[in-house]
Scaffold this motif. Structure first.
Motif, PDB file in Angstrom:
ATOM      1  N   GLU A   4       0.825  -1.213   0.000  1.00 26.28           N
ATOM      2  CA  GLU A   4       0.000   0.000   0.000  1.00 26.28           C
ATOM      3  C   GLU A   4       0.858   1.261   0.000  1.00 26.28           C
ATOM      4  O   GLU A   4       0.552   2.217  -0.731  1.00 26.28           O
ATOM      5  CB  GLU A   4      -0.951  -0.001   1.208  1.00 26.28           C
ATOM      6  N   VAL A   5       1.908   1.295   0.795  1.00 29.51           N
ATOM      7  CA  VAL A   5       2.788   2.472   0.823  1.00 29.51           C
ATOM      8  C   VAL A   5       3.540   2.594  -0.493  1.00 29.51           C
ATOM      9  O   VAL A   5       3.675   3.692  -1.040  1.00 29.51           O
ATOM     10  CB  VAL A   5       3.758   2.417   2.035  1.00 29.51           C
ATOM     11  N   ALA A   6       4.022   1.476  -1.029  1.00 28.29           N
ATOM     12  CA  ALA A   6       4.751   1.511  -2.304  1.00 28.29           C
ATOM     13  C   ALA A   6       3.846   2.052  -3.420  1.00 28.29           C
ATOM     14  O   ALA A   6       4.270   2.906  -4.214  1.00 28.29           O
ATOM     15  CB  ALA A   6       5.269   0.118  -2.659  1.00 28.29           C
ATOM     16  N   GLU A   7       2.611   1.578  -3.476  1.00 28.90           N
ATOM     17  CA  GLU A   7       1.678   2.055  -4.502  1.00 28.90           C
ATOM     18  C   GLU A   7       1.323   3.525  -4.297  1.00 28.90           C
ATOM     19  O   GLU A   7       1.198   4.281  -5.267  1.00 28.90           O
ATOM     20  CB  GLU A   7       0.417   1.190  -4.508  1.00 28.90           C
ATOM     21  N   TYR A   8       1.164   3.940  -3.045  1.00 32.06           N
ATOM     22  CA  TYR A   8       0.870   5.336  -2.736  1.00 32.06           C
ATOM     23  C   TYR A   8       2.014   6.235  -3.215  1.00 32.06           C
ATOM     24  O   TYR A   8       1.786   7.243  -3.888  1.00 32.06           O
ATOM     25  CB  TYR A   8       0.640   5.505  -1.230  1.00 32.06           C
TER      26      TYR A   8
ATOM     27  N   ARG B 119       4.245  10.139  -7.011  1.00 32.08           N
ATOM     28  CA  ARG B 119       5.303  10.574  -7.945  1.00 32.08           C
ATOM     29  C   ARG B 119       4.742  10.791  -9.343  1.00 32.08           C
ATOM     30  O   ARG B 119       5.050  11.789  -9.999  1.00 32.08           O
ATOM     31  CB  ARG B 119       6.435   9.539  -7.993  1.00 32.08           C
ATOM     32  N   ALA B 120       3.914   9.847  -9.796  1.00 33.13           N
ATOM     33  CA  ALA B 120       3.324   9.961 -11.131  1.00 33.13           C
ATOM     34  C   ALA B 120       2.452  11.204 -11.234  1.00 33.13           C
ATOM     35  O   ALA B 120       2.506  11.936 -12.230  1.00 33.13           O
ATOM     36  CB  ALA B 120       2.516   8.706 -11.456  1.00 33.13           C
ATOM     37  N   MET B 121       1.655  11.472 -10.196  1.00 31.20           N
ATOM     38  CA  MET B 121       0.797  12.657 -10.205  1.00 31.20           C
ATOM     39  C   MET B 121       1.646  13.931 -10.168  1.00 31.20           C
ATOM     40  O   MET B 121       1.366  14.893 -10.884  1.00 31.20           O
ATOM     41  CB  MET B 121      -0.168  12.630  -9.023  1.00 31.20           C
ATOM     42  N   ASP B 122       2.710  13.926  -9.341  1.00 31.43           N
ATOM     43  CA  ASP B 122       3.582  15.100  -9.241  1.00 31.43           C
ATOM     44  C   ASP B 122       4.307  15.385 -10.550  1.00 31.43           C
ATOM     45  O   ASP B 122       4.646  16.534 -10.841  1.00 31.43           O
ATOM     46  CB  ASP B 122       4.605  14.917  -8.118  1.00 31.43           C
ATOM     47  N   GLN B 123       4.541  14.351 -11.360  1.00 32.11           N
ATOM     48  CA  GLN B 123       5.246  14.524 -12.635  1.00 32.11           C
ATOM     49  C   GLN B 123       4.299  14.794 -13.804  1.00 32.11           C
ATOM     50  O   GLN B 123       4.748  15.067 -14.906  1.00 32.11           O
ATOM     51  CB  GLN B 123       6.096  13.283 -12.928  1.00 32.11           C
ATOM     52  N   ASP B 124       3.018  14.735 -13.575  1.00 35.03           N
ATOM     53  CA  ASP B 124       2.014  14.979 -14.606  1.00 35.03           C
ATOM     54  C   ASP B 124       1.853  16.491 -14.790  1.00 35.03           C
ATOM     55  O   ASP B 124       1.344  17.187 -13.909  1.00 35.03           O
ATOM     56  CB  ASP B 124       0.694  14.335 -14.188  1.00 35.03           C
ATOM     57  N   ALA B 125       2.289  16.986 -15.940  1.00 32.93           N
ATOM     58  CA  ALA B 125       2.256  18.431 -16.207  1.00 32.93           C
ATOM     59  C   ALA B 125       0.826  18.977 -16.183  1.00 32.93           C
ATOM     60  O   ALA B 125       0.583  20.080 -15.680  1.00 32.93           O
ATOM     61  CB  ALA B 125       2.917  18.733 -17.552  1.00 32.93           C
TER      62      ALA B 125
ATOM     63  N   ALA C 110      -5.569   7.461  -9.838  1.00 33.33           N
ATOM     64  CA  ALA C 110      -4.693   6.419  -9.282  1.00 33.33           C
ATOM     65  C   ALA C 110      -4.182   6.830  -7.907  1.00 33.33           C
ATOM     66  O   ALA C 110      -4.111   6.000  -6.984  1.00 33.33           O
ATOM     67  CB  ALA C 110      -3.523   6.153 -10.232  1.00 33.33           C
ATOM     68  N   PHE C 111      -3.839   8.106  -7.756  1.00 35.85           N
ATOM     69  CA  PHE C 111      -3.375   8.598  -6.460  1.00 35.85           C
ATOM     70  C   PHE C 111      -4.473   8.485  -5.412  1.00 35.85           C
ATOM     71  O   PHE C 111      -4.233   8.028  -4.292  1.00 35.85           O
ATOM     72  CB  PHE C 111      -2.885  10.044  -6.573  1.00 35.85           C
ATOM     73  N   LYS C 112      -5.683   8.878  -5.759  1.00 38.96           N
ATOM     74  CA  LYS C 112      -6.811   8.806  -4.814  1.00 38.96           C
ATOM     75  C   LYS C 112      -7.071   7.362  -4.386  1.00 38.96           C
ATOM     76  O   LYS C 112      -7.321   7.094  -3.208  1.00 38.96           O
ATOM     77  CB  LYS C 112      -8.082   9.408  -5.421  1.00 38.96           C
ATOM     78  N   ARG C 113      -7.020   6.417  -5.345  1.00 33.58           N
ATOM     79  CA  ARG C 113      -7.219   5.000  -5.008  1.00 33.58           C
ATOM     80  C   ARG C 113      -6.129   4.520  -4.052  1.00 33.58           C
ATOM     81  O   ARG C 113      -6.403   3.845  -3.055  1.00 33.58           O
ATOM     82  CB  ARG C 113      -7.219   4.137  -6.270  1.00 33.58           C
ATOM     83  N   ALA C 114      -4.874   4.870  -4.349  1.00 35.25           N
ATOM     84  CA  ALA C 114      -3.758   4.456  -3.495  1.00 35.25           C
ATOM     85  C   ALA C 114      -3.880   5.080  -2.112  1.00 35.25           C
ATOM     86  O   ALA C 114      -3.576   4.432  -1.096  1.00 35.25           O
ATOM     87  CB  ALA C 114      -2.427   4.846  -4.151  1.00 35.25           C
ATOM     88  N   GLU C 115      -4.338   6.323  -2.060  1.00 31.32           N
ATOM     89  CA  GLU C 115      -4.519   7.012  -0.780  1.00 31.32           C
ATOM     90  C   GLU C 115      -5.595   6.322   0.061  1.00 31.32           C
ATOM     91  O   GLU C 115      -5.428   6.122   1.266  1.00 31.32           O
ATOM     92  CB  GLU C 115      -4.895   8.468  -1.060  1.00 31.32           C
ATOM     93  N   ILE C 116      -6.674   5.916  -0.579  1.00 28.39           N
ATOM     94  CA  ILE C 116      -7.760   5.212   0.118  1.00 28.39           C
ATOM     95  C   ILE C 116      -7.259   3.866   0.638  1.00 28.39           C
ATOM     96  O   ILE C 116      -7.548   3.479   1.776  1.00 28.39           O
ATOM     97  CB  ILE C 116      -8.983   5.043  -0.807  1.00 28.39           C
TER      98      ILE C 116
END
Length: 149
Positions: A28-32, A37-43, A94-100
């Motif tokens: 769960e932490v790895a996916e989060y 990171r993916a969201m932060d890199q999304d322009a 994806a970030f929201k799912r990982a956060e949940i």
């Protein structure tokens, strides 16, 4: 009356540290972290977040006067549209799912520890569904909740 054992606080803290390490090494932490990171890199996400934050500041200003502010409807609609656009991005979803998923893991760990002491101990969660299931008066009265046995 049962005897009460004293707990070595240093040992307890070491166990807590081990538990924290196990959580940090969980899927769960790895996916989060990967989703963040993916969201932060999304322009596009960065652009929309910046716009949303600016518009939210305007929204807070407009809220001071409520519907009587001349820009109330436009700013409210803009905030809602930006939020919807942001939430439609794959990286944000994806970030929201990982956060949940991570919040659920942390809740389950906290609930397990709390239940070992007493089922009446409240354990906070960021998930309103979990919060609703865990809340209640505990009497089984008109609200329909029941205490755990």
């Amino acid at each position: 009356m049962p005897t009460v054992e004293t707990v070595d606080m240093a040992e307890l803290i070491l166990y807590a540290d081990d538990l924290a390490s196990m959580i940090n090494n969980s899927r769960e932490v790895a996916e989060y972290l990967q989703a963040k990171r993916a969201m932060d890199q999304d322009a596009e996400a960065a652009r929309l977040i910046t716009l949303f934050e600016r518009k939210r500041e305007q929204y807070e200003e407009v809220q001071r006067f409520g519907k009587y502010h001349p820009d109330f409807n436009k700013v409210t609609t803009d905030v809602r549209d930006l939020k919807r656009s942001l939430e439609m991005l794959d990286t944000v979803q994806a970030f929201k799912r990982a956060e949940i998923n991570l919040d659920t893991l942390l809740y389950q760990v906290g609930r397990t520890i709390a239940d070992a002491v007493s089922p009446e101990i409240k354990v906070p969660s960021n998930n309103p569904i979990i919060e609703a299931m865990a809340s209640g008066c505990g009497t089984g009265g008109s609200c329909g909740c029941k205490t755990k046995k």
